[in-house]
Scaffold this motif. Structure first.
Motif, PDB file in Angstrom:
ATOM      1  N   ILE A 125      -2.318   5.958   2.996  1.00 53.25           N
ATOM      2  CA  ILE A 125      -2.569   4.579   4.099  1.00 53.25           C
ATOM      3  C   ILE A 125      -1.072   4.751   4.889  1.00 53.25           C
ATOM      4  O   ILE A 125      -0.080   4.466   4.324  1.00 53.25           O
ATOM      5  CB  ILE A 125      -2.721   3.362   3.397  1.00 53.25           C
ATOM      6  CG1 ILE A 125      -4.095   3.468   2.377  1.00 53.25           C
ATOM      7  CG2 ILE A 125      -2.960   2.318   4.303  1.00 53.25           C
ATOM      8  CD1 ILE A 125      -4.166   2.182   1.518  1.00 53.25           C
ATOM      9  N   ARG A 174      -8.366  -9.223   9.857  1.00 61.13           N
ATOM     10  CA  ARG A 174      -8.280  -7.848  10.081  1.00 61.13           C
ATOM     11  C   ARG A 174      -6.955  -7.645  11.117  1.00 61.13           C
ATOM     12  O   ARG A 174      -7.068  -8.439  11.877  1.00 61.13           O
ATOM     13  CB  ARG A 174      -9.258  -7.003  10.402  1.00 61.13           C
ATOM     14  CG  ARG A 174      -9.851  -7.085  11.802  1.00 61.13           C
ATOM     15  CD  ARG A 174     -11.424  -6.683  11.919  1.00 61.13           C
ATOM     16  NE  ARG A 174     -12.394  -7.577  11.751  1.00 61.13           N
ATOM     17  CZ  ARG A 174     -13.561  -7.234  12.071  1.00 61.13           C
ATOM     18  NH1 ARG A 174     -14.030  -6.424  12.683  1.00 61.13           N
ATOM     19  NH2 ARG A 174     -14.643  -7.956  11.693  1.00 61.13           N
ATOM     20  N   ILE A 209      -3.377   2.909  10.384  1.00 62.16           N
ATOM     21  CA  ILE A 209      -4.730   2.555   9.968  1.00 62.16           C
ATOM     22  C   ILE A 209      -4.965   0.981   9.874  1.00 62.16           C
ATOM     23  O   ILE A 209      -4.043   0.514   9.076  1.00 62.16           O
ATOM     24  CB  ILE A 209      -4.728   3.109   8.385  1.00 62.16           C
ATOM     25  CG1 ILE A 209      -4.861   4.647   8.609  1.00 62.16           C
ATOM     26  CG2 ILE A 209      -6.058   2.309   7.952  1.00 62.16           C
ATOM     27  CD1 ILE A 209      -4.945   5.313   6.996  1.00 62.16           C
ATOM     28  N   ARG A 266       1.561  -7.860   9.253  1.00 59.09           N
ATOM     29  CA  ARG A 266       1.927  -6.428   8.593  1.00 59.09           C
ATOM     30  C   ARG A 266       3.326  -6.248   8.812  1.00 59.09           C
ATOM     31  O   ARG A 266       4.084  -6.344   9.991  1.00 59.09           O
ATOM     32  CB  ARG A 266       1.015  -5.460   9.406  1.00 59.09           C
ATOM     33  CG  ARG A 266       1.184  -4.050   8.809  1.00 59.09           C
ATOM     34  CD  ARG A 266      -0.124  -3.329   9.456  1.00 59.09           C
ATOM     35  NE  ARG A 266      -0.179  -2.026   8.666  1.00 59.09           N
ATOM     36  CZ  ARG A 266      -1.216  -1.338   8.887  1.00 59.09           C
ATOM     37  NH1 ARG A 266      -2.139  -1.682   9.918  1.00 59.09           N
ATOM     38  NH2 ARG A 266      -1.397  -0.003   8.336  1.00 59.09           N
ATOM     39  N   TYR A 288       0.887  -1.227   0.064  1.00 58.85           N
ATOM     40  CA  TYR A 288       0.098  -0.078  -0.202  1.00 58.85           C
ATOM     41  C   TYR A 288       0.936   1.183   0.098  1.00 58.85           C
ATOM     42  O   TYR A 288       2.240   1.318   0.477  1.00 58.85           O
ATOM     43  CB  TYR A 288      -0.821   0.035   1.109  1.00 58.85           C
ATOM     44  CG  TYR A 288      -0.359  -0.283   2.511  1.00 58.85           C
ATOM     45  CD1 TYR A 288      -0.258  -1.132   3.210  1.00 58.85           C
ATOM     46  CD2 TYR A 288       0.104   0.988   3.112  1.00 58.85           C
ATOM     47  CE1 TYR A 288       0.279  -1.677   4.496  1.00 58.85           C
ATOM     48  CE2 TYR A 288       0.712   0.811   4.461  1.00 58.85           C
ATOM     49  CZ  TYR A 288       0.911  -0.385   5.155  1.00 58.85           C
ATOM     50  OH  TYR A 288       1.289  -0.621   6.155  1.00 58.85           O
ATOM     51  N   TYR A 345     -10.832   3.120   0.976  1.00 57.81           N
ATOM     52  CA  TYR A 345      -9.838   3.573  -0.320  1.00 57.81           C
ATOM     53  C   TYR A 345     -10.172   2.703  -1.415  1.00 57.81           C
ATOM     54  O   TYR A 345     -11.021   1.722  -1.289  1.00 57.81           O
ATOM     55  CB  TYR A 345      -8.355   3.167   0.332  1.00 57.81           C
ATOM     56  CG  TYR A 345      -7.762   3.870   0.981  1.00 57.81           C
ATOM     57  CD1 TYR A 345      -7.975   3.312   2.564  1.00 57.81           C
ATOM     58  CD2 TYR A 345      -7.362   5.388   1.117  1.00 57.81           C
ATOM     59  CE1 TYR A 345      -7.452   4.080   3.697  1.00 57.81           C
ATOM     60  CE2 TYR A 345      -6.815   5.845   2.334  1.00 57.81           C
ATOM     61  CZ  TYR A 345      -7.138   5.428   3.517  1.00 57.81           C
ATOM     62  OH  TYR A 345      -6.691   6.294   4.611  1.00 57.81           O
ATOM     63  N   ARG A 386      -3.820  -1.343  14.761  1.00 63.00           N
ATOM     64  CA  ARG A 386      -2.391  -0.653  14.824  1.00 63.00           C
ATOM     65  C   ARG A 386      -1.517  -1.355  15.760  1.00 63.00           C
ATOM     66  O   ARG A 386      -0.401  -1.355  15.707  1.00 63.00           O
ATOM     67  CB  ARG A 386      -2.903   0.780  15.315  1.00 63.00           C
ATOM     68  CG  ARG A 386      -1.498   1.473  15.615  1.00 63.00           C
ATOM     69  CD  ARG A 386      -1.968   2.927  16.173  1.00 63.00           C
ATOM     70  NE  ARG A 386      -0.817   3.876  16.474  1.00 63.00           N
ATOM     71  CZ  ARG A 386      -0.954   4.902  16.914  1.00 63.00           C
ATOM     72  NH1 ARG A 386      -2.195   5.531  17.182  1.00 63.00           N
ATOM     73  NH2 ARG A 386       0.206   5.844  17.238  1.00 63.00           N
ATOM     74  N   MET A 393      -5.989  -2.669   8.772  1.00 63.24           N
ATOM     75  CA  MET A 393      -6.023  -2.785   7.241  1.00 63.24           C
ATOM     76  C   MET A 393      -6.757  -4.363   7.433  1.00 63.24           C
ATOM     77  O   MET A 393      -6.671  -5.114   8.404  1.00 63.24           O
ATOM     78  CB  MET A 393      -4.747  -3.284   6.797  1.00 63.24           C
ATOM     79  CG  MET A 393      -3.851  -1.872   6.337  1.00 63.24           C
ATOM     80  SD  MET A 393      -4.478  -0.715   5.197  1.00 63.24           S
ATOM     81  CE  MET A 393      -4.406  -1.903   3.825  1.00 63.24           C
ATOM     82  N   CYS A 406      -7.308  -6.292  -0.348  1.00 56.63           N
ATOM     83  CA  CYS A 406      -6.991  -5.799   0.834  1.00 56.63           C
ATOM     84  C   CYS A 406      -7.485  -4.322   0.791  1.00 56.63           C
ATOM     85  O   CYS A 406      -7.528  -3.730  -0.051  1.00 56.63           O
ATOM     86  CB  CYS A 406      -5.199  -5.735   1.381  1.00 56.63           C
ATOM     87  SG  CYS A 406      -4.242  -4.753   0.259  1.00 56.63           S
ATOM     88  N   ASN A 407      -7.887  -3.731   1.995  1.00 56.42           N
ATOM     89  CA  ASN A 407      -8.038  -2.436   2.163  1.00 56.42           C
ATOM     90  C   ASN A 407      -8.264  -2.017   3.589  1.00 56.42           C
ATOM     91  O   ASN A 407      -7.876  -2.903   4.259  1.00 56.42           O
ATOM     92  CB  ASN A 407      -9.442  -2.293   1.584  1.00 56.42           C
ATOM     93  CG  ASN A 407      -9.883  -0.878   0.984  1.00 56.42           C
ATOM     94  OD1 ASN A 407      -9.521  -0.036   1.595  1.00 56.42           O
ATOM     95  ND2 ASN A 407     -10.509  -0.865   0.001  1.00 56.42           N
ATOM     96  N   ALA A 408      -8.359  -0.677   4.000  1.00 53.00           N
ATOM     97  CA  ALA A 408      -8.373  -0.419   5.323  1.00 53.00           C
ATOM     98  C   ALA A 408      -9.674  -0.882   5.979  1.00 53.00           C
ATOM     99  O   ALA A 408     -10.592  -1.623   5.267  1.00 53.00           O
ATOM    100  CB  ALA A 408      -8.403   1.239   5.417  1.00 53.00           C
TER     101      ALA A 408
END
Length: 114
Positions: free
Chosen positions: A28, A50, A32, A71, A24, A102, A53, A34, A95-97
């Motif tokens: 981003i 998911r 955030i 991550r 990403y 996004y 943080r 993810m 994948c996305n937030a």
């Protein structure tokens, strides 16, 4: 402008493994949360894993114990390690937030079949 690029999909036999990657960029940041989502043929897109943080993770019941989300903030990359794959895991993975604020990427196709 945020951008995500998924990779790592493919054809695998039941019981096999795959590791998906999501790079990403843009707005981003590591703060955030993810997630990995998937859309199976004829079904709506669903959230399967998911990561927050602090590193906490949550999984959809059907993938709990088989999938692991992780991550690497230094590389701006989110991973999904998928083990013991089943035919019902066949889908396009995105994948996305969290929430998915996004633009969606093209996703990566995962096909589990003998």
């Amino acid at each position: 402008q945020a951008q995500v690029v998924e990779s790592g999909g493919g054809l695998v036999q039941p019981g096999g493994s795959l590791r998906l990657s999501c790079s990403y960029s843009g707005s981003i940041t590591s703060r955030i949360p993810m997630g990995w989502y998937r859309r199976a043929p004829g079904k709506q897109r669903e959230l399967v894993a998911r990561i927050f943080r602090g590193g906490a993770t949550v999984y959809k019941d059907s993938v709990e114990g088989r999938f692991t989300i992780s991550r690497d903030n230094a590389k701006n990359t989110v991973y999904l390690q998928m083990n013991s794959l089943k035919p019902e895991d066949t889908a396009v993975y995105y994948c996305n937030a969290i929430p998915p604020d996004y633009q969606w990427g093209q996703g990566t196709q995962v096909t589990v079949s003998s």
